[in-house]
Design a protein around this motif. Structure first.
Motif, mmCIF file in Angstrom:
data_model
loop_
_atom_site.group_PDB
_atom_site.id
_atom_site.type_symbol
_atom_site.label_atom_id
_atom_site.label_comp_id
_atom_site.label_asym_id
_atom_site.label_seq_id
_atom_site.Cartn_x
_atom_site.Cartn_y
_atom_site.Cartn_z
ATOM 1 N N LYS A 54 12.543 -57.707 14.446
ATOM 2 C CA LYS A 54 12.979 -59.051 14.066
ATOM 3 C C LYS A 54 12.934 -59.265 12.555
ATOM 4 N N TYR A 55 12.379 -58.315 11.834
ATOM 5 C CA TYR A 55 12.254 -58.430 10.384
ATOM 6 C C TYR A 55 13.367 -57.725 9.626
ATOM 7 N N SER A 88 8.587 -70.997 -4.109
ATOM 8 C CA SER A 88 7.791 -70.644 -5.281
ATOM 9 C C SER A 88 7.429 -69.162 -5.198
ATOM 10 N N ILE A 89 7.010 -68.595 -6.310
ATOM 11 C CA ILE A 89 6.587 -67.196 -6.331
ATOM 12 C C ILE A 89 5.424 -66.995 -5.360
ATOM 13 N N LYS A 90 4.494 -67.942 -5.330
ATOM 14 C CA LYS A 90 3.346 -67.845 -4.418
ATOM 15 C C LYS A 90 3.811 -67.805 -2.958
ATOM 16 N N GLU A 91 4.754 -68.694 -2.599
ATOM 17 C CA GLU A 91 5.271 -68.711 -1.227
ATOM 18 C C GLU A 91 5.970 -67.393 -0.879
ATOM 19 N N LYS A 93 5.430 -64.415 -2.218
ATOM 20 C CA LYS A 93 4.435 -63.345 -2.089
ATOM 21 C C LYS A 93 3.741 -63.412 -0.733
ATOM 22 N N GLU A 94 3.377 -64.616 -0.303
ATOM 23 C CA GLU A 94 2.726 -64.776 0.998
ATOM 24 C C GLU A 94 3.659 -64.363 2.132
ATOM 25 N N PHE A 95 4.916 -64.802 2.050
ATOM 26 C CA PHE A 95 5.896 -64.449 3.073
ATOM 27 C C PHE A 95 6.094 -62.937 3.143
ATOM 28 N N LEU A 96 6.287 -62.311 1.993
ATOM 29 C CA LEU A 96 6.506 -60.865 1.963
ATOM 30 C C LEU A 96 5.287 -60.104 2.470
ATOM 31 N N ILE A 100 5.860 -57.799 5.612
ATOM 32 C CA ILE A 100 5.822 -56.350 5.379
ATOM 33 C C ILE A 100 4.756 -55.713 6.251
ATOM 34 N N SER A 101 3.596 -56.345 6.320
ATOM 35 C CA SER A 101 2.546 -55.758 7.153
ATOM 36 C C SER A 101 2.954 -55.800 8.619
#
Length: 106
Positions: A54-55, A88-91, A93-96, A100-101
């Motif tokens: 799904k990713y 935002s960059i923070k959002e 990074k959290e999403f990725l 990714i994991s």
């Protein structure tokens, strides 16, 4: 364009291809018709076609049309694209990090 019928051209900024909605067997898809000289390697497309996650966007079909341009067919998502969704960059990074994991846990 083989079995797929073009419905409309999408107003998408892509330097490598023209993007269309198309239809086959009463299902909608996205047709990415690459500009001359642009394409994804066949080996990569074969791998993408086999991945069931799904990713990762599913490649449904790919072929070459009569003028030599390459076409990639993917599912049509009726919720649209992420083009107009600011993050935002923070959002991001959290999403990725989360996705990714999860992808490597397949």
């Amino acid at each position: 364009m083989t079995k797929y019928v073009i419905v409309e051209k999408l107003n998408v900024n892509s330097g490598e291809a023209k993007i269309y909605t198309c239809k086959y067997d009463n299902e909608y898809y996205i047709a990415k018709i690459f500009n001359h000289g642009q394409r994804i390697k066949k080996e990569v497309l074969e791998i993408l076609k086999e991945i069931d996650s799904k990713y990762i966007e599913k490649v449904v079909d790919y072929f070459t049309i009569s003028d030599g341009r390459h076409v990639e067919i993917t599912p049509y998502y009726n919720q649209g694209t992420l083009d107009n969704q600011k993050r935002s960059i923070k959002e991001l990074k959290e999403f990725l990090a989360d996705n990714i994991s999860a992808t490597f846990d397949m």
